[in-house]
Design a protein around this motif. Sequence first.
Motif, mmCIF file in Angstrom:
data_model
loop_
_atom_site.group_PDB
_atom_site.id
_atom_site.type_symbol
_atom_site.label_atom_id
_atom_site.label_comp_id
_atom_site.label_asym_id
_atom_site.label_seq_id
_atom_site.Cartn_x
_atom_site.Cartn_y
_atom_site.Cartn_z
ATOM 1 N N ILE A 41 7.703 71.041 -115.875
ATOM 2 C CA ILE A 41 6.532 71.656 -116.485
ATOM 3 C C ILE A 41 6.854 72.005 -117.929
ATOM 4 O O ILE A 41 7.808 72.726 -118.208
ATOM 5 C CB ILE A 41 6.090 72.909 -115.726
ATOM 6 N N GLY A 42 6.089 71.463 -118.858
ATOM 7 C CA GLY A 42 6.295 71.780 -120.262
ATOM 8 C C GLY A 42 6.079 73.260 -120.531
ATOM 9 O O GLY A 42 5.221 73.900 -119.919
ATOM 10 N N GLY A 43 6.842 73.787 -121.446
ATOM 11 C CA GLY A 43 6.731 75.210 -121.727
ATOM 12 C C GLY A 43 7.441 76.071 -120.713
ATOM 13 O O GLY A 43 7.397 77.290 -120.802
ATOM 14 N N ALA A 98 11.814 77.985 -116.205
ATOM 15 C CA ALA A 98 12.043 79.312 -116.766
ATOM 16 C C ALA A 98 12.021 80.401 -115.708
ATOM 17 O O ALA A 98 12.519 81.502 -115.937
ATOM 18 C CB ALA A 98 10.991 79.612 -117.839
ATOM 19 N N ASP A 99 11.458 80.084 -114.548
ATOM 20 C CA ASP A 99 11.416 81.050 -113.456
ATOM 21 C C ASP A 99 12.452 80.731 -112.380
ATOM 22 O O ASP A 99 12.298 81.109 -111.230
ATOM 23 C CB ASP A 99 10.014 81.093 -112.851
ATOM 24 N N GLY A 100 13.493 80.019 -112.777
ATOM 25 C CA GLY A 100 14.614 79.780 -111.883
ATOM 26 C C GLY A 100 14.598 78.466 -111.137
ATOM 27 O O GLY A 100 15.543 78.183 -110.389
ATOM 28 N N GLU A 101 13.579 77.642 -111.326
ATOM 29 C CA GLU A 101 13.499 76.367 -110.603
ATOM 30 C C GLU A 101 14.178 75.254 -111.412
ATOM 31 O O GLU A 101 13.557 74.284 -111.844
ATOM 32 C CB GLU A 101 12.033 76.041 -110.309
ATOM 33 N N SER A 134 15.225 65.291 -119.523
ATOM 34 C CA SER A 134 14.440 66.431 -119.043
ATOM 35 C C SER A 134 14.652 67.660 -119.917
ATOM 36 O O SER A 134 13.716 68.427 -120.175
ATOM 37 C CB SER A 134 14.811 66.749 -117.594
ATOM 38 N N THR A 135 15.884 67.856 -120.375
ATOM 39 C CA THR A 135 16.195 69.028 -121.201
ATOM 40 C C THR A 135 15.419 69.002 -122.512
ATOM 41 O O THR A 135 14.845 70.013 -122.933
ATOM 42 C CB THR A 135 17.703 69.085 -121.490
ATOM 43 N N LEU A 136 15.388 67.832 -123.178
ATOM 44 C CA LEU A 136 14.643 67.747 -124.439
ATOM 45 C C LEU A 136 13.144 67.886 -124.193
ATOM 46 O O LEU A 136 12.428 68.494 -124.999
ATOM 47 C CB LEU A 136 14.950 66.428 -125.146
ATOM 48 N N ALA A 137 12.664 67.352 -123.069
ATOM 49 C CA ALA A 137 11.256 67.529 -122.727
ATOM 50 C C ALA A 137 10.941 69.002 -122.459
ATOM 51 O O ALA A 137 9.889 69.518 -122.855
ATOM 52 C CB ALA A 137 10.904 66.673 -121.510
ATOM 53 N N GLY A 170 23.083 74.894 -122.536
ATOM 54 C CA GLY A 170 22.766 75.842 -123.602
ATOM 55 C C GLY A 170 21.313 75.775 -124.024
ATOM 56 O O GLY A 170 20.662 76.808 -124.265
ATOM 57 N N ILE A 171 20.774 74.551 -124.121
ATOM 58 C CA ILE A 171 19.369 74.391 -124.511
ATOM 59 C C ILE A 171 18.449 75.005 -123.468
ATOM 60 O O ILE A 171 17.487 75.717 -123.791
ATOM 61 C CB ILE A 171 19.040 72.898 -124.715
ATOM 62 N N VAL A 172 18.745 74.742 -122.196
ATOM 63 C CA VAL A 172 17.897 75.269 -121.123
ATOM 64 C C VAL A 172 17.946 76.796 -121.097
ATOM 65 O O VAL A 172 16.904 77.462 -120.960
ATOM 66 C CB VAL A 172 18.324 74.689 -119.763
ATOM 67 N N LEU A 173 19.142 77.361 -121.243
ATOM 68 C CA LEU A 173 19.254 78.816 -121.226
ATOM 69 C C LEU A 173 18.518 79.437 -122.413
ATOM 70 O O LEU A 173 17.810 80.443 -122.255
ATOM 71 C CB LEU A 173 20.739 79.222 -121.285
ATOM 72 N N ALA A 174 18.672 78.857 -123.601
ATOM 73 C CA ALA A 174 17.997 79.396 -124.777
ATOM 74 C C ALA A 174 16.488 79.275 -124.650
ATOM 75 O O ALA A 174 15.750 80.214 -124.982
ATOM 76 C CB ALA A 174 18.489 78.660 -126.016
ATOM 77 N N ARG A 175 16.021 78.141 -124.164
ATOM 78 C CA ARG A 175 14.580 77.952 -124.015
ATOM 79 C C ARG A 175 13.993 78.906 -122.965
ATOM 80 O O ARG A 175 12.931 79.493 -123.160
ATOM 81 C CB ARG A 175 14.301 76.489 -123.608
ATOM 82 N N SER A 176 14.714 79.054 -121.846
ATOM 83 C CA SER A 176 14.236 79.956 -120.795
ATOM 84 C C SER A 176 14.190 81.401 -121.285
ATOM 85 O O SER A 176 13.257 82.139 -120.976
ATOM 86 C CB SER A 176 15.134 79.841 -119.562
ATOM 87 N N ALA A 177 15.209 81.787 -122.053
ATOM 88 C CA ALA A 177 15.224 83.141 -122.587
ATOM 89 C C ALA A 177 14.057 83.371 -123.526
ATOM 90 O O ALA A 177 13.435 84.452 -123.528
ATOM 91 C CB ALA A 177 16.547 83.395 -123.300
ATOM 92 N N ALA A 178 13.726 82.370 -124.342
ATOM 93 C CA ALA A 178 12.604 82.494 -125.265
ATOM 94 C C ALA A 178 11.274 82.603 -124.536
ATOM 95 O O ALA A 178 10.359 83.299 -124.975
ATOM 96 C CB ALA A 178 12.590 81.316 -126.235
ATOM 97 N N LEU A 179 11.172 81.920 -123.403
ATOM 98 C CA LEU A 179 9.903 81.898 -122.667
ATOM 99 C C LEU A 179 9.699 83.156 -121.827
ATOM 100 O O LEU A 179 8.569 83.575 -121.585
ATOM 101 C CB LEU A 179 9.837 80.665 -121.766
ATOM 102 N N THR A 180 10.806 83.737 -121.364
ATOM 103 C CA THR A 180 10.667 84.859 -120.433
ATOM 104 C C THR A 180 10.957 86.201 -121.109
ATOM 105 O O THR A 180 10.726 87.230 -120.516
ATOM 106 C CB THR A 180 11.631 84.683 -119.252
#
Length: 289
Positions: free
Chosen positions: A106-108, A122-125, A177-180, A279-289
């Motif tokens: 899911i984007g975003g 971002a919600d752990g999935e 998937s990470t870049l998406a 690192g990208i996933v963690l940073a993006r998830s932190a920004a979203l949540t």
Amino acid sequence: MDTQPGLLRCYRHPEAETGVRCARCERPICPQCMIPASVGFQCPECVRNGSGTGHAAGANQPRTLAGGRVAADGRLVTKILMAINLALFIAVQVVGDRLLDDLALIGGGHVVLPNGEPVGVADGEWYRLLTSAFLHQELPHFLFNMLGLWMIGGIVEPELGRIRYAALCLLSALSGSTLAYLLSPHTQFSLGASGMVYGLIGAWIVLARRRRQDMRPALLFVALNLLITFTRPGISWEAHIGGLVAGVLVTYAMVHAPRARRDLVQYGACGLVLLIDLGIVLARSAALT
């Protein structure tokens, strides 16, 4: 006798010029010394050393360009990956959109369901980063990706060996998937094996250059696919580019690693790509949540 610049001399017949190297030890060999193997040619010594039995034979088996064991079936991992894609494609046709909602990227990072439940990476999935890379809904999309996986995988898998090839495919899929996940529009659903296929395209380019082959077919193929990526609507260019870059980086490290430190360099490169994705996933998830 005049010699052509750039040509090597056979290690067993110094008077013979050649442009071919043993697929296992990489020593130059002339037509008299070339023994056909499942991948390229091998020299008489490598064939002789790998022809024993028991433990010694296992230690001296012919090796691929990246140092993996030469397998009788050069497409086994490719077949397994295609089987997983086929199983999920059939499951989607049977179950319907509910399976897409559960497994797609899911984007975003997340969406909120009608019942108020948030879902997404971002919600752990986190599993969506990989499950989405094996998921297809439409038949043309599925067939196009499977054709690419079969054709290019058949070139790359014998050159790397099964374990290294599997690592390349999974890291390419994950990086796509990470870049998406990082760049795709909010609430856009992404799915498909395109990131993996583009990783194999990147590997094909590296291998062609390493083998000193004509690179024009590979480069033309890349150019045509990138043209389609950026001109047709509804295509996740982020997954394509992420997979392509990961495929180039991982394969370059695998086939150019010094033999004395081959495993260290190869595992290190795979680990580095995995850490960058993490690192990208963690940073993006932190920004979203």
